[in-house]
Design an enzyme around this catalytic site. Structure first.
Site, PDB file in Angstrom:
ATOM      1  N   THR A  46       0.624  -1.186   0.131  1.00 39.24           N
ATOM      2  CA  THR A  46       0.019   0.113   0.050  1.00 39.24           C
ATOM      3  C   THR A  46       0.913   1.291   0.012  1.00 39.24           C
ATOM      4  O   THR A  46       0.720   2.023  -0.726  1.00 39.24           O
ATOM      5  CB  THR A  46      -0.994   0.046   1.256  1.00 39.24           C
ATOM      6  OG1 THR A  46      -1.346  -1.360   1.398  1.00 39.24           O
ATOM      7  CG2 THR A  46      -2.049   0.895   1.044  1.00 39.24           C
ATOM      8  N   GLU A  65       9.368  -6.444  -4.514  1.00 41.02           N
ATOM      9  CA  GLU A  65       8.171  -7.088  -3.910  1.00 41.02           C
ATOM     10  C   GLU A  65       8.257  -8.541  -4.096  1.00 41.02           C
ATOM     11  O   GLU A  65       8.417  -9.282  -4.941  1.00 41.02           O
ATOM     12  CB  GLU A  65       7.021  -6.677  -4.728  1.00 41.02           C
ATOM     13  CG  GLU A  65       5.693  -7.132  -4.467  1.00 41.02           C
ATOM     14  CD  GLU A  65       5.420  -7.367  -2.749  1.00 41.02           C
ATOM     15  OE1 GLU A  65       5.293  -6.317  -2.285  1.00 41.02           O
ATOM     16  OE2 GLU A  65       4.875  -8.543  -2.545  1.00 41.02           O
ATOM     17  N   ALA A  66       7.849  -9.253  -2.733  1.00 44.92           N
ATOM     18  CA  ALA A  66       7.977 -10.554  -2.524  1.00 44.92           C
ATOM     19  C   ALA A  66       6.877 -11.415  -3.415  1.00 44.92           C
ATOM     20  O   ALA A  66       7.164 -12.716  -3.660  1.00 44.92           O
ATOM     21  CB  ALA A  66       7.775 -10.960  -0.982  1.00 44.92           C
ATOM     22  N   ASN A 134      -7.529  -6.284   1.505  1.00 47.19           N
ATOM     23  CA  ASN A 134      -8.345  -5.833   2.516  1.00 47.19           C
ATOM     24  C   ASN A 134      -9.769  -5.682   2.115  1.00 47.19           C
ATOM     25  O   ASN A 134     -10.302  -6.176   0.921  1.00 47.19           O
ATOM     26  CB  ASN A 134      -7.934  -4.301   2.959  1.00 47.19           C
ATOM     27  CG  ASN A 134      -8.008  -3.317   1.845  1.00 47.19           C
ATOM     28  OD1 ASN A 134      -8.761  -3.352   1.199  1.00 47.19           O
ATOM     29  ND2 ASN A 134      -7.025  -2.074   2.134  1.00 47.19           N
ATOM     30  N   MET A 136     -11.568  -2.854   1.769  1.00 47.90           N
ATOM     31  CA  MET A 136     -11.926  -1.869   0.952  1.00 47.90           C
ATOM     32  C   MET A 136     -12.689  -0.789   1.781  1.00 47.90           C
ATOM     33  O   MET A 136     -12.960   0.409   0.976  1.00 47.90           O
ATOM     34  CB  MET A 136     -12.632  -2.174  -0.311  1.00 47.90           C
ATOM     35  CG  MET A 136     -12.080  -3.392  -0.915  1.00 47.90           C
ATOM     36  SD  MET A 136     -13.119  -3.660  -2.562  1.00 47.90           S
ATOM     37  CE  MET A 136     -12.433  -5.286  -2.925  1.00 47.90           C
ATOM     38  N   HIS A 560      -5.826  -4.486  11.516  1.00 48.59           N
ATOM     39  CA  HIS A 560      -5.325  -2.764  11.694  1.00 48.59           C
ATOM     40  C   HIS A 560      -4.065  -2.761  12.262  1.00 48.59           C
ATOM     41  O   HIS A 560      -3.809  -1.662  12.990  1.00 48.59           O
ATOM     42  CB  HIS A 560      -6.440  -2.165  12.018  1.00 48.59           C
ATOM     43  CG  HIS A 560      -7.661  -2.003  10.962  1.00 48.59           C
ATOM     44  ND1 HIS A 560      -8.834  -1.362  11.511  1.00 48.59           N
ATOM     45  CD2 HIS A 560      -7.946  -2.400   9.935  1.00 48.59           C
ATOM     46  CE1 HIS A 560      -9.923  -1.635  10.555  1.00 48.59           C
ATOM     47  NE2 HIS A 560      -9.123  -2.027   9.658  1.00 48.59           N
ATOM     48  N   PRO A 605      -7.397   1.837   8.653  1.00 46.64           N
ATOM     49  CA  PRO A 605      -6.242   2.861   8.493  1.00 46.64           C
ATOM     50  C   PRO A 605      -5.474   3.022   6.902  1.00 46.64           C
ATOM     51  O   PRO A 605      -4.555   3.928   6.819  1.00 46.64           O
ATOM     52  CB  PRO A 605      -5.028   1.910   8.908  1.00 46.64           C
ATOM     53  CG  PRO A 605      -5.569   0.570   9.005  1.00 46.64           C
ATOM     54  CD  PRO A 605      -6.899   0.571   9.005  1.00 46.64           C
TER      55      PRO A 605
END
Ligand SMILES: Cc1cc2nc3c(=O)[nH]c(=O)nc-3n(C[C@H](O)[C@H](O)[C@H](O)COP(=O)(O)OP(=O)(O)OC[C@H]3O[C@@H](n4cnc5c(N)ncnc54)[C@H](O)[C@@H]3O)c2cc1C
Ligand SMILES: *[C@@H]1O[C@H](CO)[C@@H](O)[C@H](O)[C@H]1NC(C)=O
Ligand SMILES: *[C@@H]1O[C@H](CO)[C@@H](O)[C@H](O)[C@H]1NC(C)=O
Ligand SMILES: *[C@@H]1O[C@H](CO)[C@@H](O)[C@H](O)[C@H]1NC(C)=O
Length: 624
Positions: A46, A65-66, A134, A136, A560, A605
Site C-alpha cells: 500500500t 516485492e515478494a 483488504n 476496501m 489494523h 487505516p
C-alpha cells in the site's frame, strides 16, 4: 548483458526512452543481475507502491516485492468486492486455508489473553500488499488523532489541516450512484470538499453500488441507540458519535478493487521509468562504513543479488516485516561477496539483546523496533434475522444468476459491494462502569477519539437462513504486542505476539461494548427483523465475568495492526523513526508504512497509509 546495461543506465538517471514508448516488459527487473537506482523501495504494498510511484516522477526507482500480480495469483477473489469478505485467507484459525501466492501465512505466538491459541494473521504478499487483500473500507481518522501524532513526534506538519492536502492528493472520489444502489434508506451524506479530483490522485474511492438489506436494518438500530447519520461523512476528520454510509476503494466503472497496484503502480508504469522486481524478497539492507544505507540484498527464488540505492532505501514491508528487516540486516549471509561487488557492512537495527542472541551485529540500538504493536480487536453478537442479504441471495440459484448478470453487465448487485457502513462512539456515560484506572487511562485520549467502532455484517446460516452480526472493535486499546525474530534470516517468519487482552482495561471496555451490542439488538429496528433468541453467545452469558469469558475465546483481529517502527521524538528512547520517517542512528534509510504510525489510527487505516506515503514522498522530493 544488454538488460544489465540498460538498468545501470537508468540507475544513473539517464533516460533511455520515454516511459510512454517503453515496452511494458521493460518495467520489470531481471533477476540475478545487480543494478543501481536513486531509490530502492522494499515492499510493493500500500505505502510502497505509492511512494515509489511518486518518487519515480523525478528519479530512478526500483520496487522489490515478494509477491506477484494478485489478479493472476488469486483470481477474482482479490478483485470482486463481495469476494473480499468471503476469501478463506482471512480466517484467523491456526489451521487457516493457505493461499501462499497472496498471503504470507503468518501465525502468531499463543495468546494467553485469548484462549492461549495461535492466530493466523493475513497480510498481503502481492503487488498492492494488504490493499489487495483488504475489505476496501476507506475513511480518515478523527482530527484529534492526528493532533496527537503531531504532539508525539514534535512536528506540526502532522496536524489534520496540514495532512489534508496529502489525503486529498492520493485519491479520486466518484459520487454515489443512487440509481444502481436502489437503497433510499441508505443514501450517503458527505462533504465533497474533503476531496479534490483536480489533483489527479489515482486511487479510486466510491460508494458501493449495492447495499445489503440486513445491513440497512442494523444501521437503523445504530441510529436508535444514539448514533445519528454523520452530516459530513467519514473523510472530514469527524467520526465519533456518528454512523453512516462510507466510502470504499472500489473502482465504480466495473466495481473492481482499487489497490495501490491498480492505481499508483499502473500510473507509474505508464508515466515513469519505474522498475519492479516481483517475486523478489529483500533479505537485508546494506550499509557502508559511515552507516549509510547503500542498497538491499535480494533473493528471487533463491538467486541472491544486490540492488543498490545511490540516494535512499525505503522500507515499506508492512507492520510485521519492516521491523524484522531492520533487525536481521545485521547478519552476514556467510558468503563472500562475489568479485566486483561493493563491500558492505552488516548492521542490525533494534533491541540489542534480541539482536545479539541471534548473532547479529548491532549498529543502532533501538529498543523500540518491533515493540508498541497496537492490534485493534473485535468480538461479535449475532442473531438470526428475517431480511434477505448478500449470502442468501448468492446461495439461492433463483437469485444468484441475476446477481452475476447485474455485476457483469452493470457493475451493481451483491457482488459489487464489500459493506460500506461505519459508526464510532465513546461508550455513553450511563455504561461507563469502569475501574478508576481504566477511566483515567481513557481520559488521556482526545475528546474526538472513539473508543468503539461497530461493524455490521450478514453471515450465511443453516438452510440459507441469514445471521446478522454486530461487531464491536476496540479503537482505544491499551494492550501492546511485539514483533521479534526467531532467526537472523528473512526466510524465517517473525515471532508475533499480538498482545491481545494483555491489559485488563481492554477487557473492561469490551465488556461495556458487548452490552452496547445487546442494546442494539434490542432496539425497535432490530426487534422487527430478529428471529428467535440470541444465537451467539446466547442467553446463558449474562454476568460481566461470563461476558469476559466469552470475549476471550471469541476474539478476532480486524487487520489494523500498526506502529511497530513508531515515529517519535529523538528524546523518546522507544522511537524508531523521526517525523520524516528516517531511522534513528543511520543515514539514507526510511520506513514508510503502517509500522511508522505512532499508534493505530482509530478506524480503518488505509487512507492514512496512502496519506503518509504521499507526505514522505513530497518531503523527499523537496530535499527533506
Ligand atoms: C484482510 C484485511 C482486511 C483489511 N481491511 C481494511 C479495510 O477495510 N480498510 C482499511 O482501511 N484497512 C484495512 N486493512 C488494513 C490495511 O489494508 C493495511 O493497514 C494497509 O494496507 C497496510 O499497508 P502497508 O503499506 O503498511 O503494508 P502492506 O500493504 O501489507 O505492504 C507490505 C508489502 O511488503 C511486501 N514485503 C514484506 N516483506 C518483504 C520483503 N522482505 N521483501 C519484499 N517485499 C516484502 C509484502 O508482500 C507487501 O506487498 C485490512 C487488512 C487486511 C490484511
Ligand atoms: C469468479 O471466477 C469464477 C471462476 O474461477 C467464476 O465461476 C465466477 O463466476 C467469477 N465470479 C464473478 C463475480 O465474476
Ligand atoms: C442493467 O441496467 C440497465 C439500465 O438500467 C437495465 O435495463 C438492465 O436490465 C440491467 N441489467 C441487469 C442484468 O440488471
Ligand atoms: C460494574 O462493574 C462491576 C465490577 O466489574 C460489576 O460487578 C457490576 O456488575 C457492574 N455493574 C453494572 C451495572 O454493570
Amino acid at each position: 548483458m544488454f538488460h544489465s546495461a540498460g538498468i545501470l543506465l537508468l540507475g544513473v538517471g539517464a533516460a533511455v526512452v520515454s516511459a510512454s514508448q517503453r515496452l511494458r516488459s521493460s518495467a520489470f527487473g531481471v533477476p540475478g543481475i545487480d543494478a543501481s537506482f536513486d531509490y530502492v523501495v522494499v515492499g510493493g504494498g500500500t505505502a510502497g507502491l505509492t511512494i515509489a510511484a511518486r518518487l519515480a516522477e523525478t528519479a530512478s526507482v526500483a520496487v522489490i516485492e515478494a509477491g506477484g500480480f494478485y489478479q493472476m495469483d488469486n483470481g477474482n477473489l482479490s478483485v470482486v468486492p463481495r469476494n473480499s469478505l468471503v476469501q478463506g485467507v482471512i480466517s484467523n484459525a491456526e489451521a487457516f486455508p493457505p493461499q501462499p501466492l497472496v498471503d504470507w501465512g503468518l501465525v502468531s505466538e499463543p495468546q494467553p489473553g485469548a484462549g492461549n491459541l495461535r492466530y493466523h494473521y493475513a497480510q498481503g504478499k502481492t503487488l498492492g500488499g494488504s490493499s489487495a487483500l483488504n475489505t476496501m473500507g476507506f475513511h480518515r481518522g478523527p482530527k484529534g488523532a492526528y493532533e496527537r501524532w503531531a504532539e508525539l513526534v514534535g512536528d506540526q506538519s502532522f496536524t489534520w489541516d496540514n495532512l489534508l492536502p496529502f489525503f486529498k492528493k492520493s485519491c479520486n472520489l466518484t459520487p454515489p450512484d443512487l440509481e444502481k444502489r436502489q437503497a433510499a434508506n441508505a443514501t450517503p451524506v458527505y462533504d465533497p470538499r474533503a476531496f479534490d479530483n483536480a489533483l489527479g490522485g489515482p486511487l479510486q474511492v466510491s460508494w458501493a453500488n449495492w447495499v445489503d438489506p440486513t445491513v440497512i436494518w442494523i444501521a437503523k438500530a445504530l441510529e436508535q441507540i444514539g448514533l445519528p447519520i454523520s452530516p459530513t461523512g467519514f473523510n472530514s476528520g469527524i467520526i465519533t458519535g456518528y454512523s453512516g454510509w462510507g466510502t470504499s476503494t472500489i473502482d465504480p466503472t466495473h466495481a473492481t478493487r482499487s489497490s495501490s497496484q491498480t492505481s499508483f503502480l499502473e500510473k507509474a508504469l505508464d508515466e515513469t521509468e519505474i522498475i519492479v522486481y516481483p517475486n523478489t524478497q529483500g533479505m537485508k539492507v546494506l550499509f557502508d562504513s559511515s552507516k549509510k544505507a547503500t542498497g538491499v540484498s535480494v533473493s528471487t527464488a533463491g538467486l541472491e543479488y544486490t540492488i543498490s540505492a545511490t540516494k535512499e532505501v525505503i522500507v515499506s514491508a508492512g507492520v510485521f516485516h519492516s521491523p524484522q528487516l531492520l533487525m536481521v540486516s545485521g547478519k552476514s549471509s556467510g558468503l563472500d561477496p562475489p568479485e566486483g561487488r561493493i563491500a558492505h557492512f552488516e548492521l542490525g537495527i533494534g533491541p540489542q539483546d534480541t539482536l545479539q542472541s541471534n548473532g547479529i551485529t548491532v549498529v543502532s540500538d533501538l529498543p523500540g523496533v518491533g515493540q508498541n504493536l497496537w492490534d485493534p480487536i473485535f468480538m461479535l453478537v449475532t442473531n438470526q434475522v428475517n431480511t434477505p442479504s448478500g449470502p442468501s441471495i448468492l446461495m439461492d440459484p433463483a437469485t444468484s444468476g441475476p446477481a452475476l448478470a447485474d455485476y457483469l453487465d452493470n457493475a451493481s448487485g451483491p457482488y459489487s459491494s464489500a459493506g460500506g457502513h461505519f459508526s464510532f462512539e465513546k461508550i455513553p456515560d450511563s455504561m461507563r462502569n469502569f475501574t478508576s484506572s481504566t477511566a483515567s487511562a481513557l481520559a488521556e485520549f482526545p475528546a474526538d477519539w472513539p473508543e468503539i467502532e461497530y461493524d455490521i455484517a450478514p453471515f450465511p446460516g443453516p438452510d440459507n437462513a441469514v445471521i446478522g452480526g454486530i461487531g464491536a472493535t476496540l479503537t482505544t486499546l491499551f494492550s501492546r504486542g511485539s514483533v521479534s525474530i526467531a532467526s537472523s534470516s528473512m526466510a524465517t517468519q517473525p515471532l508475533i505476539d499480538l498482545g491481545w487482552l494483555s491489559n485488563p482495561a481492554d477487557v473492561e471496555i469490551l465488556v461495556a461494548a458487548f452490552k452496547r451490542c445487546r442494546q442494539l439488538w434490542n432496539t425497535d429496528a432490530a426487534n422487527s427483523i430478529k428471529v428467535g433468541p440470541e444465537l451467539v453467545p446466547g442467553a446463558t452469558v449474562q454476568t460481566d465475568e461470563e461476558i469476559a469469558t466469552y470475549i476471550r475465546s471469541n476474539l478476532y483481529q480486524i487487520f489494523h495492526a500498526s506502529a511497530t517502527c513508531a515515529m517519535g521524538k529523538s528524546s523518546d528512547p522507544m522511537a524508531v523513526l523521526d517525523s520524516g520517517a528516517r531511522v534513528y542512528g543511520v543515514q539514507g534509510l526510511r520506513v514508510v508504512d503502517a509500522s511508522s504510525f505512532p499508534f493505530a489510527i482509530p478506524g480503518h487505516p488505509q487512507a492514512s497509509v496512502y496519506m503518509l506515503a504521499e507526505k514522505i514522498a513530497d518531503a523527499i522530493k523537496k530535499g527533506n
